[in-house]
Enzyme design. Sequence first.
Site, PDB file in Angstrom:
ATOM      1  CE  LYS A  71      33.998  44.018  43.209  1.00  0.00           C
ATOM      2  NZ  LYS A  71      34.942  43.785  44.301  1.00  0.00           N
TER       3      LYS A  71
HETATM    4  P1  NAD Z   1      43.132  50.523  41.443  1.00  0.00           P
HETATM    5  O1  NAD Z   1      42.294  51.046  40.336  1.00  0.00           O
HETATM    6  O2  NAD Z   1      43.408  51.396  42.613  1.00  0.00           O
HETATM    7  O3  NAD Z   1      44.560  50.030  40.884  1.00  0.00           O
HETATM    8  C1  NAD Z   1      44.712  49.113  39.844  1.00  0.00           C
HETATM    9  C2  NAD Z   1      46.178  49.099  39.440  1.00  0.00           C
HETATM   10  O4  NAD Z   1      46.375  48.076  38.461  1.00  0.00           O
HETATM   11  C3  NAD Z   1      46.657  50.408  38.798  1.00  0.00           C
HETATM   12  O5  NAD Z   1      47.979  50.664  39.222  1.00  0.00           O
HETATM   13  C4  NAD Z   1      46.633  50.088  37.308  1.00  0.00           C
HETATM   14  O6  NAD Z   1      47.515  50.902  36.561  1.00  0.00           O
HETATM   15  C5  NAD Z   1      47.088  48.647  37.360  1.00  0.00           C
HETATM   16  N1  NAD Z   1      46.776  47.876  36.159  1.00  0.00           N
HETATM   17  C6  NAD Z   1      45.644  47.851  35.434  1.00  0.00           C
HETATM   18  N2  NAD Z   1      45.782  47.024  34.392  1.00  0.00           N
HETATM   19  C7  NAD Z   1      47.031  46.510  34.474  1.00  0.00           C
HETATM   20  C8  NAD Z   1      47.769  45.589  33.691  1.00  0.00           C
HETATM   21  N3  NAD Z   1      47.260  45.044  32.609  1.00  0.00           N
HETATM   22  N4  NAD Z   1      49.037  45.281  34.101  1.00  0.00           N
HETATM   23  C9  NAD Z   1      49.562  45.830  35.205  1.00  0.00           C
HETATM   24  N5  NAD Z   1      48.915  46.704  35.979  1.00  0.00           N
HETATM   25  C10 NAD Z   1      47.666  47.047  35.610  1.00  0.00           C
HETATM   26  O7  NAD Z   1      42.429  49.166  41.889  1.00  0.00           O
HETATM   27  P2  NAD Z   1      42.555  48.423  43.293  1.00  0.00           P
HETATM   28  O8  NAD Z   1      41.470  48.904  44.167  1.00  0.00           O
HETATM   29  O9  NAD Z   1      43.953  48.465  43.742  1.00  0.00           O
HETATM   30  O10 NAD Z   1      42.163  46.930  42.880  1.00  0.00           O
HETATM   31  C11 NAD Z   1      43.120  46.022  42.343  1.00  0.00           C
HETATM   32  C12 NAD Z   1      42.578  44.599  42.486  1.00  0.00           C
HETATM   33  O11 NAD Z   1      42.335  44.327  43.860  1.00  0.00           O
HETATM   34  C13 NAD Z   1      41.256  44.344  41.762  1.00  0.00           C
HETATM   35  O12 NAD Z   1      41.244  43.013  41.302  1.00  0.00           O
HETATM   36  C14 NAD Z   1      40.225  44.510  42.873  1.00  0.00           C
HETATM   37  O13 NAD Z   1      39.012  43.820  42.617  1.00  0.00           O
HETATM   38  C15 NAD Z   1      40.980  43.906  44.038  1.00  0.00           C
HETATM   39  N6  NAD Z   1      40.498  44.335  45.350  1.00  0.00           N
HETATM   40  C16 NAD Z   1      40.454  45.658  45.695  1.00  0.00           C
HETATM   41  C17 NAD Z   1      39.995  46.010  46.962  1.00  0.00           C
HETATM   42  C18 NAD Z   1      39.991  47.439  47.435  1.00  0.00           C
HETATM   43  O14 NAD Z   1      39.713  47.664  48.634  1.00  0.00           O
HETATM   44  N7  NAD Z   1      40.309  48.430  46.609  1.00  0.00           N
HETATM   45  C19 NAD Z   1      39.548  45.024  47.848  1.00  0.00           C
HETATM   46  C20 NAD Z   1      39.624  43.684  47.465  1.00  0.00           C
HETATM   47  C21 NAD Z   1      40.100  43.358  46.214  1.00  0.00           C
END
Ligand code: NAD
Length: 410
Positions: free
Chosen positions: A103
């Site tokens: 990561k």
């Molecule tokens: P992203 O940046 O696309 O979206 C994050 C979202 O969370 C946004 O809508 C943001 O406004 C919101 N957010 C941030 N802080 C917040 C809070 N305090 N309360 C409510 N909403 C809040 O990120 P993502 O890629 O969707 O990732 C989200 C989670 O999923 C992370 O934990 C990431 O590690 C995990 N994840 C992502 C992927 C991927 O393929 N993108 C894969 C596995 C896991």
Amino acid sequence: MTNELEATKGYIKKASKILGLNERIEKMMITPYRVFRAEVSIELDNGNVRTFSAYRVQHNKSLGPMKGGLRFHPEVDLDEVESLASLMTWKTALCHLPFGGAKGGICCDPKELSTNELERLSKAFTERMKEIIGPQIDIPAPDVNTNAQIMAWIMSEYSKYYGFTPSVVTGKPVFLHGSEGREEATGLGVVIIAKELLELHNESISGSSFVIQGFGNVGYFAAEHLYSRKGTVLAVSDESGGTFNKMGLDIPELKKYSLKNGNVSGFPGGTDISNHDLLHIPCDVLIPAALGGVFDEQKAKDVQCRYIVEGANGPSSPAADEIFHSRNILVAPDILANAGGVTVSYFEWVQNIQQFSWDREKILQQEELYLTRAFERVHKVSKSKNCLMREAAFMIGLERVAKAQLTLGL
Ligand code: NAD
């Protein structure tokens, strides 16, 4: 050590104890293979220079090249990246993907940077880590606040040194050697796991209600796939707050609204709700899809759901897990529930190496197959060992990685 890193190490120790691994192996399973840190300086648009702390932790490579996302966020630190890298090791092993775990992250607020500054930062970090990444070494992907554009910049910078190499990174734009289905893969995976969990209890998505924290890549695509399967999405939120409709939100309309306005608050098809209150809405399935560390002991006592499907990495503390268990709330753990992204990243890497594209139907079908098999493995172990799904998922991952490590030689 942060709570999240401590929790991840605790899960490994617990699984290792149940599996009867010796202390030497347990230590290897906990200790990262390589920790990389760089202070990356770029010129800002106004001519000033700013320096950002950047990290890549490569946790374990006994099952294959290491794989994991790259996060841009002001709270990124080394402990968080180490914890997330370790989760990737167990996630890829659990899903039978030929990868280890890694990561990365840059401590920055991307909202404060222009597109040109983001490009310079992404490329400068790639230049720094170019010797430790590569298609057979470590393959980054999108995570919080990173996307297909940033992956394209990484590919471009890496290719400057090593020749045209699309397979150095996944989650690229589809027209630039990305894969059909990758952008939606994590959110879709969350929905596939929710479906499995519900069907196990003779329930279905179409008869169930959902609340989602986060409306980014994972949260939005989870909402969209739930909506298209006639699930009732009662509420979603982003950093600005949430929106709630007891009859179910119109997700396509909400997407249009959030693209236009930059957030979901004020959506005319719902009532505004705070992020705090959103977690207390009575629903069948609660999906954290924002950042880690959402559920502490108190929040675990307050939630009003029957199932939690962890789209985000590390949303629940170990104390919260115990409370969920005592309240009969079933939790599909992150390393299972959000594994759809890395699964389709694997397909993207394979397509890049083969220089051949698969169609969307094949990709979505294969994603479902990989995830349902992983779900079945977890369910089987959790039944036979009478343990939580999280413990079962860690045990399966740990057993595979430890076996590979021992077979290869320490
Ligand atoms: P992203 O940046 O696309 O979206 C994050 C979202 O969370 C946004 O809508 C943001 O406004 C919101 N957010 C941030 N802080 C917040 C809070 N305090 N309360 C409510 N909403 C809040 O990120 P993502 O890629 O969707 O990732 C989200 C989670 O999923 C992370 O934990 C990431 O590690 C995990 N994840 C992502 C992927 C991927 O393929 N993108 C894969 C596995 C896991």
